[in-house]
Motif scaffolding. Structure first.
Motif, mmCIF file in Angstrom:
data_model
loop_
_atom_site.group_PDB
_atom_site.id
_atom_site.type_symbol
_atom_site.label_atom_id
_atom_site.label_comp_id
_atom_site.label_asym_id
_atom_site.label_seq_id
_atom_site.Cartn_x
_atom_site.Cartn_y
_atom_site.Cartn_z
ATOM 1 N N GLY A 187 0.813 -1.204 0.000
ATOM 2 C CA GLY A 187 0.000 0.000 0.000
ATOM 3 C C GLY A 187 0.847 1.253 0.000
ATOM 4 O O GLY A 187 2.048 1.221 0.248
ATOM 5 N N SER A 188 0.215 2.374 -0.295
ATOM 6 C CA SER A 188 0.937 3.638 -0.279
ATOM 7 C C SER A 188 1.433 3.920 1.132
ATOM 8 O O SER A 188 0.760 3.594 2.108
ATOM 9 N N PRO A 189 2.621 4.504 1.288
ATOM 10 C CA PRO A 189 3.185 4.738 2.620
ATOM 11 C C PRO A 189 2.384 5.771 3.399
ATOM 12 O O PRO A 189 1.585 6.522 2.838
ATOM 13 N N ASP A 190 2.610 5.802 4.716
ATOM 14 C CA ASP A 190 1.847 6.707 5.578
ATOM 15 C C ASP A 190 1.952 8.160 5.132
ATOM 16 O O ASP A 190 0.997 8.923 5.243
ATOM 17 N N ALA A 191 3.114 8.551 4.619
ATOM 18 C CA ALA A 191 3.344 9.955 4.271
ATOM 19 C C ALA A 191 3.041 10.257 2.810
ATOM 20 O O ALA A 191 3.450 11.287 2.298
ATOM 21 N N ASN A 197 -7.683 -6.604 3.212
ATOM 22 C CA ASN A 197 -7.082 -6.219 1.939
ATOM 23 C C ASN A 197 -6.939 -4.713 1.760
ATOM 24 O O ASN A 197 -6.363 -4.271 0.766
ATOM 25 N N SER A 198 -7.468 -3.914 2.681
ATOM 26 C CA SER A 198 -7.411 -2.462 2.518
ATOM 27 C C SER A 198 -7.072 -1.785 3.829
ATOM 28 O O SER A 198 -7.286 -2.333 4.914
ATOM 29 N N GLN A 199 -6.533 -0.567 3.716
ATOM 30 C CA GLN A 199 -6.168 0.234 4.879
ATOM 31 C C GLN A 199 -6.369 1.706 4.542
ATOM 32 O O GLN A 199 -6.121 2.147 3.422
ATOM 33 N N ALA A 200 -6.845 2.461 5.519
ATOM 34 C CA ALA A 200 -7.121 3.875 5.304
ATOM 35 C C ALA A 200 -5.833 4.682 5.352
ATOM 36 O O ALA A 200 -4.859 4.308 6.009
ATOM 37 N N VAL A 255 -9.132 14.182 6.066
ATOM 38 C CA VAL A 255 -9.509 13.699 4.741
ATOM 39 C C VAL A 255 -8.481 12.688 4.309
ATOM 40 O O VAL A 255 -7.306 12.813 4.614
ATOM 41 N N GLY A 256 -8.909 11.688 3.599
ATOM 42 C CA GLY A 256 -7.943 10.700 3.171
ATOM 43 C C GLY A 256 -8.427 9.871 2.017
ATOM 44 O O GLY A 256 -9.346 10.233 1.291
ATOM 45 N N GLY A 257 -7.793 8.723 1.866
ATOM 46 C CA GLY A 257 -8.158 7.760 0.853
ATOM 47 C C GLY A 257 -8.022 6.378 1.446
ATOM 48 O O GLY A 257 -7.892 6.212 2.659
ATOM 49 N N ILE A 258 -8.035 5.377 0.584
ATOM 50 C CA ILE A 258 -7.868 4.012 1.050
ATOM 51 C C ILE A 258 -7.026 3.260 0.029
ATOM 52 O O ILE A 258 -7.130 3.498 -1.180
ATOM 53 N N THR A 259 -6.158 2.377 0.507
ATOM 54 C CA THR A 259 -5.209 1.686 -0.349
ATOM 55 C C THR A 259 -5.122 0.219 0.045
ATOM 56 O O THR A 259 -5.736 -0.215 1.029
ATOM 57 N N HIS A 260 -4.356 -0.557 -0.733
ATOM 58 C CA HIS A 260 -4.215 -1.990 -0.501
ATOM 59 C C HIS A 260 -3.250 -2.263 0.647
ATOM 60 O O HIS A 260 -2.501 -1.388 1.080
ATOM 61 N N THR A 261 -3.238 -3.489 1.129
ATOM 62 C CA THR A 261 -2.315 -3.914 2.182
ATOM 63 C C THR A 261 -1.344 -4.985 1.709
ATOM 64 O O THR A 261 -0.397 -5.318 2.421
#
Length: 230
Positions: A24-28, A113-116, A126-132
């Motif tokens: 998934g995309s990194p925290d930053a 399978n996903s993480q905010a 505000v954010g999005g959601i990505t894979h794990t």
């Protein structure tokens, strides 16, 4: 109230950046120093261009909206798959590459399978959601939560979908979702949410923050005087 305004002030802008990470995309990924440095088109760092348009089998679907959340599903065609993704909510039909494109709300995963992801934003988180993970997936669902008591108008979900390193697509969109949020007059905070790069609204929020700081200081002074007198 002061802490609420302080959170809003510290989150005046938002960004979107997707990197090539199997977990998934990194925290930053959506933090940035300059507005013009944002990856607004949600392109991963794969050193290859997207293969747009995406095949019709890749779809973003939405369920029925309730006052608190909306179920969102990313789906591939039968017998097909994707491995990575990033999904964000934005204003309906707003160009993906526009530097002032807003992002709305937060996401909650429904399975492993996903993480905010949390990003800087005009108001609140505000954010999005990505894979794990980079396992093959045919479908993944998650819940989206809009900001409370804000009339966002028509909203659309936009996704980057990755099948493999050199095969991905950007700007995969859901149908428009109408009637999102509170239908009524917007206060200053909701105005900023809908127009996050409006400097006039930003200055008004900063003025309100300063006013809250002064009021808090006065209250603390009065409490200290009362304790001393007692």
């Amino acid at each position: 109230m002061y802490s609420y305004f302080l959170t809003i002030y510290s989150l005046v802008l938002f960004a979107s950046d997707v990197n090539a990470y199997s977990s998934g995309s990194p925290d930053a990924f959506c933090q940035y120093d300059r507005l013009d440095g944002r990856n607004v088109i949600l392109r991963p760092g794969h050193n290859v261009r997207p293969r747009n348009p995406a095949p019709h089998g890749y779809r973003l679907e939405t369920g029925q909206f309730n006052p608190k959340s909306l179920r969102v599903t990313l789906r591939a065609a039968p017998n097909d798959y994707f491995r990575g993704f990033f999904v964000q909510a934005t204003r309906a039909d707003f160009p993906l590459e526009a530097i002032n494109r807003p992002a709305y709300g937060t996401f909650r995963p429904l399975d492993a399978n996903s993480q905010a992801r949390r990003c800087r934003a005009a108001v609140g988180g505000v954010g999005g959601i990505t894979h794990t993970n980079n396992r093959d997936k045919n479908v993944v669902s998650f819940d989206w939560y809009p900001p409370a008591s804000c009339n966002l108008g028509n909203v659309q979900f936009v996704a980057t979908v990755v099948k493999q390193y050199n095969e991905y697509w950007v700007d995969v969109r859901s149908p428009n979702v109408t009637g999102i949020g509170f239908q009524g007059e917007r206060g200053i905070l909701c105005q900023l949410y809908n127009d996050p790069f409006n400097t006039g609204i930003q200055q008004e929020v900063i003025r309100l923050l300063s006013q809250q700081q002064q009021q808090q200081g006065q209250q603390q002074g009065q409490q200290q005087q009362a304790r001393t007198a007692g």
